[in-house]
Write an enzyme that holds these catalytic residues in place. Structure first.
Site, mmCIF file in Angstrom:
data_model
loop_
_atom_site.group_PDB
_atom_site.id
_atom_site.type_symbol
_atom_site.label_atom_id
_atom_site.label_comp_id
_atom_site.label_asym_id
_atom_site.label_seq_id
_atom_site.Cartn_x
_atom_site.Cartn_y
_atom_site.Cartn_z
ATOM 1 N N LYS A 1 -0.300 -1.571 14.575
ATOM 2 C CA LYS A 1 -1.004 -2.522 13.710
ATOM 3 C C LYS A 1 -2.203 -3.133 14.435
ATOM 4 O O LYS A 1 -3.210 -3.460 13.813
ATOM 5 C CB LYS A 1 -0.031 -3.592 13.200
ATOM 6 N N THR B 1 9.709 -7.264 0.735
ATOM 7 C CA THR B 1 9.618 -5.902 0.185
ATOM 8 C C THR B 1 10.771 -5.097 0.781
ATOM 9 O O THR B 1 11.421 -5.543 1.741
ATOM 10 C CB THR B 1 8.298 -5.210 0.592
ATOM 11 N N ASN C 1 -2.616 1.512 2.946
ATOM 12 C CA ASN C 1 -1.506 0.562 3.016
ATOM 13 C C ASN C 1 -0.184 1.175 3.466
ATOM 14 O O ASN C 1 0.679 0.448 3.961
ATOM 15 C CB ASN C 1 -1.366 -0.056 1.608
ATOM 16 N N TYR D 1 5.450 -0.730 16.623
ATOM 17 C CA TYR D 1 4.837 -1.187 15.359
ATOM 18 C C TYR D 1 3.657 -2.110 15.679
ATOM 19 O O TYR D 1 2.576 -1.986 15.114
ATOM 20 C CB TYR D 1 5.886 -1.920 14.519
ATOM 21 N N ASP E 1 1.880 8.295 -2.616
ATOM 22 C CA ASP E 1 3.099 7.895 -1.909
ATOM 23 C C ASP E 1 3.926 9.128 -1.566
ATOM 24 O O ASP E 1 3.901 10.130 -2.287
ATOM 25 C CB ASP E 1 3.940 6.918 -2.756
HETATM 26 P P1 NAD Z 1 7.515 -0.744 1.341
HETATM 27 O O1 NAD Z 1 8.504 0.003 2.155
HETATM 28 O O2 NAD Z 1 7.934 -1.518 0.156
HETATM 29 O O3 NAD Z 1 6.324 0.216 0.886
HETATM 30 C C1 NAD Z 1 5.781 1.188 1.740
HETATM 31 C C2 NAD Z 1 5.484 2.431 0.912
HETATM 32 O O4 NAD Z 1 4.861 3.382 1.791
HETATM 33 C C3 NAD Z 1 6.739 3.103 0.343
HETATM 34 O O5 NAD Z 1 6.584 3.341 -1.042
HETATM 35 C C4 NAD Z 1 6.850 4.389 1.135
HETATM 36 O O6 NAD Z 1 7.422 5.468 0.378
HETATM 37 C C5 NAD Z 1 5.395 4.659 1.471
HETATM 38 N N1 NAD Z 1 5.260 5.559 2.619
HETATM 39 C C6 NAD Z 1 5.962 5.518 3.781
HETATM 40 N N2 NAD Z 1 5.592 6.543 4.553
HETATM 41 C C7 NAD Z 1 4.624 7.223 3.884
HETATM 42 C C8 NAD Z 1 3.859 8.378 4.174
HETATM 43 N N3 NAD Z 1 4.029 9.058 5.308
HETATM 44 N N4 NAD Z 1 2.960 8.799 3.257
HETATM 45 C C9 NAD Z 1 2.790 8.127 2.088
HETATM 46 N N5 NAD Z 1 3.511 7.046 1.748
HETATM 47 C C10 NAD Z 1 4.411 6.599 2.650
HETATM 48 O O7 NAD Z 1 6.805 -1.700 2.415
HETATM 49 P P2 NAD Z 1 5.643 -2.800 2.299
HETATM 50 O O8 NAD Z 1 6.183 -4.022 2.928
HETATM 51 O O9 NAD Z 1 5.055 -2.865 0.932
HETATM 52 O O10 NAD Z 1 4.610 -2.169 3.328
HETATM 53 C C11 NAD Z 1 3.260 -1.877 3.011
HETATM 54 C C12 NAD Z 1 2.420 -2.106 4.243
HETATM 55 O O11 NAD Z 1 2.473 -3.484 4.599
HETATM 56 C C13 NAD Z 1 2.858 -1.353 5.495
HETATM 57 O O12 NAD Z 1 1.716 -0.859 6.162
HETATM 58 C C14 NAD Z 1 3.526 -2.411 6.326
HETATM 59 O O13 NAD Z 1 3.498 -2.110 7.710
HETATM 60 C C15 NAD Z 1 2.674 -3.608 5.986
HETATM 61 N N6 NAD Z 1 3.266 -4.920 6.228
HETATM 62 C C16 NAD Z 1 4.472 -5.243 5.699
HETATM 63 C C17 NAD Z 1 5.015 -6.494 5.956
HETATM 64 C C18 NAD Z 1 6.355 -6.888 5.432
HETATM 65 O O14 NAD Z 1 6.920 -7.882 5.965
HETATM 66 N N7 NAD Z 1 6.874 -6.253 4.401
HETATM 67 C C19 NAD Z 1 4.288 -7.411 6.729
HETATM 68 C C20 NAD Z 1 3.059 -7.056 7.242
HETATM 69 C C21 NAD Z 1 2.545 -5.797 6.983
#
Ligand code: NAD
Length: 248
Positions: free
Chosen positions: A150, A181, A81, A146, A33
């Site tokens: 995706k 989240t 992720n 975005y 991370d």
């Molecule tokens: P989150 O913000 O809780 O977690 C994302 C993590 O990624 C964070 O810990 C952040 O520090 C880390 N991160 C960001 N940029 C980074 C980088 N350059 N290098 C390494 N780490 C990095 O968000 P989440 O909701 O758990 O998101 C996880 C994945 O799920 C993402 O790809 C997001 O697009 C996808 N997603 C989220 C949702 C939603 O509604 N939360 C829905 C569909 C998909």
């Protein structure tokens, strides 16, 4: 021998839930991370190892793979992720903001694949799951860039799935709807006020584990609240165009 997993964006949200779930099942986890303190905290909690790194640089994924090999000697499961919402306003275009979103959401996945496949092969095979989104399959008007990123990783998964399956490596994706989240913290009150159901990070983590073991190459698991995850089916388009050249 324990399963070894590498998870990016694992300090928070979905990635952290996956790390907890896999660790509870006996896996050793490499927690990657940008948030180094968060990664260390989680690694301590689950008995894994942390790497503070930015996945938008190719070196980060290679460092993570080297760490997995050095500490645990192998790699079995990879969860690509890490992701961010873009916030790019195409009417007031900010190049740096655009590059950042593409760097994390697209380059981070491509670099993650290129770095991990050789060690997965040396480990006898394994599985990669990419976190796409429902916005990887349908339009999300709130953030077209975005949506583009995706959709792009869905294309990568589909393009690689059959060739990698010949190397005993599965690559699949999860496509979750809105999940409670920190990524959607700014919209949470609106969702709650509207009675719109949100997934939990744990719901998505369960789907990620299912996706690791999905046999159909290039499975895209649609994850929505209150329903079992289901593989997305394209209709009205031809099947894959096949080629013999190994992709990596
Ligand atoms: P989150 O913000 O809780 O977690 C994302 C993590 O990624 C964070 O810990 C952040 O520090 C880390 N991160 C960001 N940029 C980074 C980088 N350059 N290098 C390494 N780490 C990095 O968000 P989440 O909701 O758990 O998101 C996880 C994945 O799920 C993402 O790809 C997001 O697009 C996808 N997603 C989220 C949702 C939603 O509604 N939360 C829905 C569909 C998909």
């Amino acid at each position: 021998m324990s399963t070894v997993a590498l998870i990016t964006g694992a300090a928070s949200g979905i990635g952290a839930a996956v790390a907890r779930r896999l660790s509870a099942g006996g896996a050793r986890c490499v927690i990657v991370d940008l948030d180094g303190e968060g990664a260390e905290r989680l690694a301590k909690e689950v008995g894994g190892v942390a790497l503070a790194a930015d996945v938008s640089t190719p070196e980060a994924s290679q460092q993570a793979v080297d760490l997995a090999e050095e500490r645990y000697g192998r790699l079995d499961l990879v969860h690509l992720n890490a992701g961010i919402s873009s916030g790019v306003d195409l009417a007031a275009f900010d190049l740096a903001q655009y590059r950042k979103a593409v760097g994390v959401n697209m380059d981070g996945v491509v670099f993650g694949v290129t770095a991990t496949v050789p060690l997965l092969k040396r480990s006898g095979g394994g599985a990669i799951v990419v976190t796409s989104s429902l916005a990887g399959l349908v339009a999300f008007h709130g953030d077209p860039v975005y949506t583009m990123t995706k959709h792009a990783v869905v294309g990568l998964v589909r393009g690689l799935a059959v060739p990698l399956s010949r190397e005993n490596i599965r690559i699949n994706a999860v496509c979750p709807g809105f999940t409670d989240t920190p990524l959607v913290a700014g919209m949470r009150d609106m969702f709650v006020g509207a009675g719109f159901p949100l997934l939990t990070a744990e719901d998505v983590a369960a789907a990620v584990e299912t996706a690791f073991y999905a046999e159909d190459p290039g499975t895209l698991l649609v994850v929505q609240p209150g329903r079992q995850p289901v593989p997305y089916r394209y209709s009205g388009v031809p099947g894959p165009v096949t080629g013999e050249r190994p992709p990596i």
